[in-house]
Design a protein around this motif. Structure first.
Motif, PDB file in Angstrom:
ATOM      1  N   ILE A   8     -33.839  39.203   9.076  1.00  0.00           N
ATOM      2  CA  ILE A   8     -34.267  39.975   7.911  1.00  0.00           C
ATOM      3  C   ILE A   8     -33.081  40.083   6.965  1.00  0.00           C
ATOM      4  O   ILE A   8     -31.981  40.435   7.382  1.00  0.00           O
ATOM      5  CB  ILE A   8     -34.755  41.386   8.311  1.00  0.00           C
ATOM      6  N   LEU A 105     -41.524  40.654   2.370  1.00  0.00           N
ATOM      7  CA  LEU A 105     -41.954  41.345   3.591  1.00  0.00           C
ATOM      8  C   LEU A 105     -42.483  42.745   3.274  1.00  0.00           C
ATOM      9  O   LEU A 105     -43.401  43.233   3.944  1.00  0.00           O
ATOM     10  CB  LEU A 105     -40.787  41.433   4.569  1.00  0.00           C
ATOM     11  N   ARG A 109     -45.981  44.436   4.415  1.00  0.00           N
ATOM     12  CA  ARG A 109     -46.022  45.714   5.130  1.00  0.00           C
ATOM     13  C   ARG A 109     -46.976  46.690   4.440  1.00  0.00           C
ATOM     14  O   ARG A 109     -47.713  47.438   5.089  1.00  0.00           O
ATOM     15  CB  ARG A 109     -44.609  46.313   5.178  1.00  0.00           C
ATOM     16  N   VAL A 118     -48.127  45.101  11.377  1.00  0.00           N
ATOM     17  CA  VAL A 118     -46.857  44.502  10.940  1.00  0.00           C
ATOM     18  C   VAL A 118     -46.250  43.689  12.074  1.00  0.00           C
ATOM     19  O   VAL A 118     -45.798  42.550  11.896  1.00  0.00           O
ATOM     20  CB  VAL A 118     -45.871  45.599  10.487  1.00  0.00           C
ATOM     21  N   LYS A 119     -46.250  44.306  13.245  1.00  0.00           N
ATOM     22  CA  LYS A 119     -45.669  43.633  14.406  1.00  0.00           C
ATOM     23  C   LYS A 119     -46.422  42.341  14.727  1.00  0.00           C
ATOM     24  O   LYS A 119     -45.810  41.307  15.038  1.00  0.00           O
ATOM     25  CB  LYS A 119     -45.721  44.592  15.610  1.00  0.00           C
ATOM     26  N   ILE A 122     -45.494  39.605  12.041  1.00  0.00           N
ATOM     27  CA  ILE A 122     -44.173  39.000  12.256  1.00  0.00           C
ATOM     28  C   ILE A 122     -44.175  38.132  13.508  1.00  0.00           C
ATOM     29  O   ILE A 122     -43.619  37.017  13.520  1.00  0.00           O
ATOM     30  CB  ILE A 122     -43.096  40.099  12.352  1.00  0.00           C
ATOM     31  N   PHE A 138     -36.748  36.555   6.573  1.00  0.00           N
ATOM     32  CA  PHE A 138     -37.673  37.486   5.945  1.00  0.00           C
ATOM     33  C   PHE A 138     -36.896  38.283   4.896  1.00  0.00           C
ATOM     34  O   PHE A 138     -35.911  38.950   5.231  1.00  0.00           O
ATOM     35  CB  PHE A 138     -38.250  38.476   6.971  1.00  0.00           C
ATOM     36  N   THR A 140     -36.735  41.363   2.147  1.00  0.00           N
ATOM     37  CA  THR A 140     -37.420  42.611   1.804  1.00  0.00           C
ATOM     38  C   THR A 140     -36.526  43.476   0.935  1.00  0.00           C
ATOM     39  O   THR A 140     -35.305  43.506   1.127  1.00  0.00           O
ATOM     40  CB  THR A 140     -37.839  43.400   3.059  1.00  0.00           C
ATOM     41  N   VAL A 144     -34.881  48.338   6.250  1.00  0.00           N
ATOM     42  CA  VAL A 144     -35.675  48.415   7.473  1.00  0.00           C
ATOM     43  C   VAL A 144     -34.979  49.342   8.459  1.00  0.00           C
ATOM     44  O   VAL A 144     -33.811  49.133   8.795  1.00  0.00           O
ATOM     45  CB  VAL A 144     -35.852  47.012   8.090  1.00  0.00           C
ATOM     46  N   GLU A 150     -40.149  45.728  12.622  1.00  0.00           N
ATOM     47  CA  GLU A 150     -39.487  44.530  12.085  1.00  0.00           C
ATOM     48  C   GLU A 150     -38.078  44.382  12.669  1.00  0.00           C
ATOM     49  O   GLU A 150     -37.650  43.296  13.044  1.00  0.00           O
ATOM     50  CB  GLU A 150     -39.381  44.639  10.554  1.00  0.00           C
ATOM     51  N   HIS A 151     -37.347  45.510  12.726  1.00  0.00           N
ATOM     52  CA  HIS A 151     -35.957  45.469  13.191  1.00  0.00           C
ATOM     53  C   HIS A 151     -35.873  45.030  14.649  1.00  0.00           C
ATOM     54  O   HIS A 151     -34.982  44.258  15.045  1.00  0.00           O
ATOM     55  CB  HIS A 151     -35.322  46.850  13.021  1.00  0.00           C
TER      56      HIS A 151
END
Length: 460
Positions: A8, A105, A109, A118-119, A122, A138, A140, A144, A150-151
């Protein structure tokens, strides 16, 4: 960055995310890779190409062949995230992409109803990319959180931001997560130039230990100033750092010019200064009767001038060390250690910065003279670069103006020579046909070190 991994890249609008991703995309093309750049933004690709056209790495000939730009904005709005995933899968396979950039991203979201959506999104993009060994970026425009889905799912998080410090703007990069690599922690400054993003890792982080082994040396080399070697116990120790400090006009640069004049093919010299342009420095040397033209024309002397305007501390450090390595510098004059201090956005780190810098210079076999300007022409206050920084230096030499019997005299005092005896007397400084020279010891007075001298009362 690990091949096949996902990252990310986050930061507010204008932080440099798009340039970062496109720079990486065009760099990947030069290595024979194919890139798929997917956007969820309403901005047209023509506007993007117009902005990228000002950067050196942008090559329009790559568009549509090595790099394909695809907008999925309409697909997301009309059909949702599953349709976007399907489209990406098709394009990765069709293009044979080995790098996927997903720009937007945050938009994805916003379209998702839950964190699970979201999960899932991704995970599906990652699985499609990983199936063909494709790396993923990704992008954004929001930060995050560390506990966000996402993280936790990606291999790395790169944070770009641009902030105001006082009246100046400073760009910083932070690797917030890096799975499988030993990233340098903390903030690292970067700038956006015509070449794209250029990062300057913190000197004390990248050179926590010297890049080569410091073998040390007991050899002495000539300072170039007549009489100074004898006062310092035989000369300057090879691979040492000497600080010459004093108020304006007392002869710090003149002493440094003498040092540089000893440059030769076996002892290349570098002047790294902040105050005088190369032309003015050469003119000053001629006025003093010191030959810098010969070493400069032969290539034994190089002059780098960094105006005391807006500088980046680590950019200065890297530029200095790069030049030392390329030239094989043996004699270095840093004319104006305060130039580094002024460039420091976070001054408390100067101790660590100078520790790493001086350790690397010693290990590279460089004998360094650095100058430091005292604020006051006269007075009891002596503002060295700080007690901790002074302790990092091998030798301390002070130059001063001293008023005695209504006449001003320049004086020089050696305050410290590491591991060697030296002459502790204060000497007068003069100028001869070959520049600065050390003359006789100063007549007995008190307070000479402050520049305000008084006769010594004799006992009867």
């Amino acid at each position: 960055m690990v091949e096949g991994a996902s990252y990310i890249v986050q930061g507010h609008p204008g932080a440099g995310k798009t340039i970062f991703a496109n720079q990486m995309a065009f760099a990947s093309v030069t290595n024979g890779r194919k890139v798929l750049y997917v956007t969820l933004l309403a901005e047209t690709h023509d506007r993007l190409f117009q902005a990228l056209g000002t950067l050196d790495f942008f090559d329009r000939a790559c568009l549509g062949s090595s790099i394909s730009y695809v907008s999925v904005f309409q697909t997301l709005r009309e059909e949702g995230l599953p349709a976007v995933v399907k489209l990406i899968r098709q394009e990765i396979n069709r293009q044979g992409a080995t790098l996927l950039v997903f720009d937007g991203l945050l938009n994805a979201r916003d379209r998702a109803e839950t964190d699970i959506d979201v999960k899932t999104f991704i995970a599906e993009v990652q699985s499609q990319a990983a199936f063909v060994g494709c790396s993923v970026l990704f992008l954004t425009s929001t930060r995050v959180a560390e506990d966000s889905p996402e993280h936790t799912m990606v291999d790395g998080v790169i944070d770009l931001h641009n902030e105001l410090v006082g009246v100046r703007s400073v760009r910083r990069l932070q690797i917030r997560k890096s799975r499988g690599t030993a990233a340098l922690g903390g903030h690292h400054q970067f700038e956006i130039t015509s070449a794209g993003i250029v990062v300057y890792p913190r000197i004390e982080a990248v050179l926590a230990t010297s890049s080569v082994v410091d073998e040390g040396s007991s050899d002495l080399i000539a300072s170039g100033t007549e009489g100074l070697d004898a006062v310092m116990g035989g000369g300057l120790q090879d691979s040492s750092v000497t600080l010459v400090f004093g108020p304006s006009g007392c002869g710090k640069t003149s002493l440094g010019v003498n040092f540089l004049a000893r440059a030769s093919q076996s002892e290349p010299a570098l002047h790294f200064g902040f105050y005088e342009t190369p032309a003015r420095l050469m003119s000053k040397a001629r006025a003093l009767g010191v030959d810098l033209d010969g070493p400069a024309s032969s290539g034994a002397l190089k002059i780098i001038w960094s105006p005391m305007t807006e500088n980046l501390l680590d950019k200065l450090g890297h530029r200095l060390l790069d030049e030392v390595r390329v030239q094989g510098t043996k004699r270095l004059l840093i004319d104006g250690l305060g130039g580094f201090e002024r460039a420091a956005v976070h001054p408390p780190r100067l101790v660590e910065f100078f520790a790493a810098l001086t350790n690397e210079l010693r290990a590279q076999g460089v004998t360094t003279i650095a100058t430091w300007e005292l604020r006051d022409l006269f007075g009891p206050t002596v503002t060295a670069p700080g007690s901790e920084i002074s302790s990092l230096l091998d030798n301390l030499v002070m130059l001063r103006h001293v008023e005695i019997s209504s006449r001003f005299k320049r004086t020089i005092s050696v305050l410290k020579v590491r591991d060697r005896a030296y002459e502790p007397a204060i000497h007068e400084v003069g100028f001869g046909s070959n520049g600065m020279l050390i003359q006789r010891p100063l007549e007995p007075v008190s307070g000479a070190a402050t520049g305000v001298a008084a006769p010594v009362e004799r006992e009867h």
